[in-house]
Design a protein around this motif. Structure first.
Motif, mmCIF file in Angstrom:
data_model
loop_
_atom_site.group_PDB
_atom_site.id
_atom_site.type_symbol
_atom_site.label_atom_id
_atom_site.label_comp_id
_atom_site.label_asym_id
_atom_site.label_seq_id
_atom_site.Cartn_x
_atom_site.Cartn_y
_atom_site.Cartn_z
ATOM 1 N N ILE A 3 0.891 -1.290 -0.035
ATOM 2 C CA ILE A 3 0.047 -0.005 0.243
ATOM 3 C C ILE A 3 0.774 1.148 0.017
ATOM 4 C CG2 ILE A 3 -1.880 1.282 1.240
ATOM 5 C CD1 ILE A 3 -1.296 -2.414 1.668
ATOM 6 N N LEU A 4 0.730 2.138 -1.040
ATOM 7 C CA LEU A 4 1.339 3.286 -1.154
ATOM 8 C C LEU A 4 0.477 4.564 -0.491
ATOM 9 C CD1 LEU A 4 3.705 5.120 -2.191
ATOM 10 C CD2 LEU A 4 2.337 5.532 -4.247
ATOM 11 N N VAL A 60 -1.792 -0.984 -3.995
ATOM 12 C CA VAL A 60 -2.701 -0.166 -3.887
ATOM 13 C C VAL A 60 -2.290 1.212 -3.313
ATOM 14 C CG1 VAL A 60 -4.824 0.028 -2.374
ATOM 15 C CG2 VAL A 60 -4.053 -2.117 -3.366
ATOM 16 N N PHE A 61 -3.111 2.224 -3.768
ATOM 17 C CA PHE A 61 -2.596 3.529 -3.002
ATOM 18 C C PHE A 61 -3.582 4.038 -2.361
ATOM 19 C CE2 PHE A 61 -4.453 4.991 -7.187
ATOM 20 C CZ PHE A 61 -5.041 6.046 -6.675
ATOM 21 N N VAL A 62 -3.364 4.985 -1.477
ATOM 22 C CA VAL A 62 -4.172 5.967 -0.578
ATOM 23 C C VAL A 62 -3.725 7.242 -0.891
ATOM 24 C CG1 VAL A 62 -4.918 6.411 1.821
ATOM 25 C CG2 VAL A 62 -4.463 4.055 1.037
ATOM 26 N N LYS A 82 -3.757 -0.232 -13.609
ATOM 27 C CA LYS A 82 -4.561 -1.215 -13.141
ATOM 28 C C LYS A 82 -4.465 -1.385 -11.619
ATOM 29 C CE LYS A 82 -5.698 -3.600 -17.535
ATOM 30 N NZ LYS A 82 -5.764 -4.738 -18.186
ATOM 31 N N LEU A 83 -4.637 -0.022 -11.002
ATOM 32 C CA LEU A 83 -4.384 0.009 -9.523
ATOM 33 C C LEU A 83 -5.625 0.085 -8.844
ATOM 34 C CD1 LEU A 83 -1.609 2.728 -9.449
ATOM 35 C CD2 LEU A 83 -1.242 0.318 -9.249
ATOM 36 N N HIS A 84 -5.828 -0.453 -7.646
ATOM 37 C CA HIS A 84 -6.990 -0.066 -6.613
ATOM 38 C C HIS A 84 -6.529 1.188 -5.990
ATOM 39 C CE1 HIS A 84 -9.416 -3.734 -7.168
ATOM 40 N NE2 HIS A 84 -8.202 -4.345 -7.044
#
Length: 139
Positions: A3-4, A60-62, A82-84
């Motif tokens: 997670i980024l 995945v990134f926030v 194609k990232l969440h």
């Protein structure tokens, strides 16, 4: 899964979540702690999106910046990578940091479930209320 947390989030958010999800085999990083970005912490959104796209791991990134969905080039890059992605609701801006971190930890099972059930790319908003479900955003 990795997670980024981008530069619009506080570094403590990544270390807090990393401590929690590490036991599940996942890792969380703040942008400043990811080696390999073209311009380090100062990489543009397009640069870090392209970097994550090229990685073999699931990323995945926030972000705390909903404007990422308003820029046509960034939206196209997100779709292509194609990232969440998860964007913090606007109400987080007025929320003490410890409550933001607690809410993200509280929401982790739902975040993880979304990444397992929905094929990327996808974008969701993380609401401020613990009892409110993630909201799907158009990408």
């Amino acid at each position: 899964m990795k997670i980024l947390f981008d530069n619009c989030t506080a570094p403590v958010m990544a270390s807090t979540l990393d401590g929690f999800i590490g036991s599940f085999g996942h890792r969380a990083f703040h942008m400043k702690d990811v080696p390999g970005f073209p311009n380090g912490r100062h990489s543009s959104d397009l640069e870090w999106i392209d970097y994550l796209r090229a990685q073999s791991e699931i990323w995945v990134f926030v972000s705390d910046d909903g404007r990422i969905l308003k820029n046509r080039a960034e939206r196209a890059a997100l779709r292509g990578a194609k990232l969440h992605g998860f964007v913090l609701a606007a109400a987080y801006e007025r929320t003490p940091l410890h409550q933001v971190a607690a809410t993200i930890v509280w929401k982790w099972p739902e975040i993880e479930r979304v990444t397992e059930l929905i094929a990327p790319p996808s974008m969701h908003e993380i609401p401020i209320g613990k009892s409110v479900k993630l909201r799907s955003l158009p990408l």
